[in-house]
Design an enzyme around this catalytic site. Structure first.
Site, mmCIF file in Angstrom:
data_model
loop_
_atom_site.group_PDB
_atom_site.id
_atom_site.type_symbol
_atom_site.label_atom_id
_atom_site.label_comp_id
_atom_site.label_asym_id
_atom_site.label_seq_id
_atom_site.Cartn_x
_atom_site.Cartn_y
_atom_site.Cartn_z
ATOM 1 N N ILE A 12 4.254 -3.065 0.514
ATOM 2 C CA ILE A 12 5.567 -3.272 0.857
ATOM 3 C C ILE A 12 6.399 -2.990 -0.137
ATOM 4 O O ILE A 12 5.668 -4.124 -1.191
ATOM 5 C CB ILE A 12 6.312 -4.870 1.714
ATOM 6 N N GLY A 13 6.071 -1.921 0.004
ATOM 7 C CA GLY A 13 6.222 -0.974 -1.350
ATOM 8 C C GLY A 13 6.980 0.605 -0.972
ATOM 9 O O GLY A 13 7.826 0.665 -0.361
ATOM 10 N N ASP A 59 11.829 8.319 -3.996
ATOM 11 C CA ASP A 59 12.390 10.131 -4.484
ATOM 12 C C ASP A 59 11.876 10.542 -3.506
ATOM 13 O O ASP A 59 10.818 10.424 -2.423
ATOM 14 C CB ASP A 59 11.343 9.472 -5.775
ATOM 15 N N GLY A 116 4.308 -4.054 -4.859
ATOM 16 C CA GLY A 116 3.325 -4.117 -5.695
ATOM 17 C C GLY A 116 3.443 -5.035 -7.049
ATOM 18 O O GLY A 116 2.819 -5.282 -8.031
ATOM 19 N N ARG A 168 9.382 -8.463 -7.506
ATOM 20 C CA ARG A 168 9.338 -8.507 -6.377
ATOM 21 C C ARG A 168 9.060 -9.540 -5.139
ATOM 22 O O ARG A 168 9.876 -9.822 -4.557
ATOM 23 C CB ARG A 168 9.163 -7.328 -5.438
ATOM 24 N N MET A 221 0.526 4.971 -4.240
ATOM 25 C CA MET A 221 -0.801 4.438 -5.304
ATOM 26 C C MET A 221 -1.513 3.487 -4.506
ATOM 27 O O MET A 221 -2.794 2.969 -5.346
ATOM 28 C CB MET A 221 -0.458 4.153 -6.588
HETATM 29 N N1 HPA Z 1 3.902 9.126 -6.362
HETATM 30 C C1 HPA Z 1 3.139 8.313 -6.447
HETATM 31 N N2 HPA Z 1 3.531 6.919 -6.549
HETATM 32 C C2 HPA Z 1 4.785 7.333 -6.122
HETATM 33 C C3 HPA Z 1 5.407 8.002 -6.201
HETATM 34 C C4 HPA Z 1 5.397 9.319 -7.192
HETATM 35 O O1 HPA Z 1 6.124 10.210 -6.682
HETATM 36 N N3 HPA Z 1 6.398 7.281 -5.543
HETATM 37 C C5 HPA Z 1 6.806 6.229 -5.402
HETATM 38 N N4 HPA Z 1 5.583 5.857 -5.794
#
Ligand code: HPA
Length: 235
Positions: free
Chosen positions: A89-90, A204, A21, A25, A180
């Site tokens: 890749i994200g 996360d 994204g 990177r 996203m």
């Molecule tokens: N929400 C949306 N996109 C994301 C998140 C999230 O918590 N973490 C990494 N990309």
């Protein structure tokens, strides 16, 4: 051929494309892993580099954030530049307690409630499968390299900041993590009958609120990048 969003010449984009994204990177990957990297796009700050990985031409192109941005770039890459394979890749946020930060998730399908489909093609498509062909290659490569990989459905949302912390509707639909961009990529690949998938590092956990630290993040992202590169050159 160049478009309003991409300035690269027709032959400057490889058939195999990795899409992070973040433009920084894309530069990091190109400078660290590609031989003879050449910057082929800088319009709007979305960097693209083409070079060789183990002798095979690969382009690294930043998608930007969100369905809108990924929708534009993936469309033009497949349609105007005849790209055949794209691996996003994200990073993604996990919906499951046992899908932990640093874990790698390969999207086998994507779910989204977005209106992108109606607006782009007057279709009503909530779930789209990834390329089975690309995913098989990525899973084989991970096995050979002893890289642990989960596979499952990804939820693509349009709102990063949300008051709604009840993720059970998405979990009930089989979604393991949220990000996203993947929906737009798979929608576009399906439209043009091309191959695409998403390889995501969990950054996360929305249930346990665990987050990754920046040093470990770099190391894990490198593992994902190498897996994507080693896989795409087999196509
Ligand atoms: N929400 C949306 N996109 C994301 C998140 C999230 O918590 N973490 C990494 N990309």
């Amino acid at each position: 051929m160049p478009t309003v969003h991409i300035e690269a010449k027709e032959n400057e984009i490889a058939k195999r494309v990795l899409m992070p994204g973040d433009p920084n990177r894309a530069r990091y990957i190109a400078l660290k892993y590609l031989d003879d990297p050449k910057m082929v796009n800088a319009l709007r700050g979305e960097f693209a580099f083409t070079g060789k990985y183990k002798g095979v031409a690969v382009t690294v192109f930043s998608s930007g954030m969100g369905i809108g941005s990924m929708g534009i770039y993936s469309y033009e890459l497949f349609n105007n530049y005849n790209v055949d394979y794209i691996i996003r890749i994200g990073t993604a946020g996990s919906y499951l307690e046992d899908l932990k930060v640093y874990d790698l998730l390969l999207a086998d399908s994507v779910y989204s409630k977005t209106y992108f489909d109606e607006e782009a093609g007057h279709e009503n498509v909530e779930v789209i499968n990834s390329s089975f062909d690309l995913n098989s290659t990525i899973m084989d490569t991970a096995l050979i390299k002893n890289i642990k990989l989960r596979t499952g459905r990804v939820h693509t949302t349009e709102a990063f900041y949300t008051e709604n912390k009840d993720y059970t509707p998405f979990i009930k639909l089989g979604c393991m993590a949220v990000e996203m961009e993947t929906y737009a990529l798979l929608y576009t690949a399906k439209k043009f009958m091309k191959h695409a998938t998403a390889l995501l590092t969990i950054s996360d956990n929305l249930i346990t609120h665990e987050e990754i630290d920046s040093k470990e993040r770099e190391r894990k992202l490198d593992e994902m990048i190498v897996l994507a590169l080693e896989s795409i050159i087999k196509k």
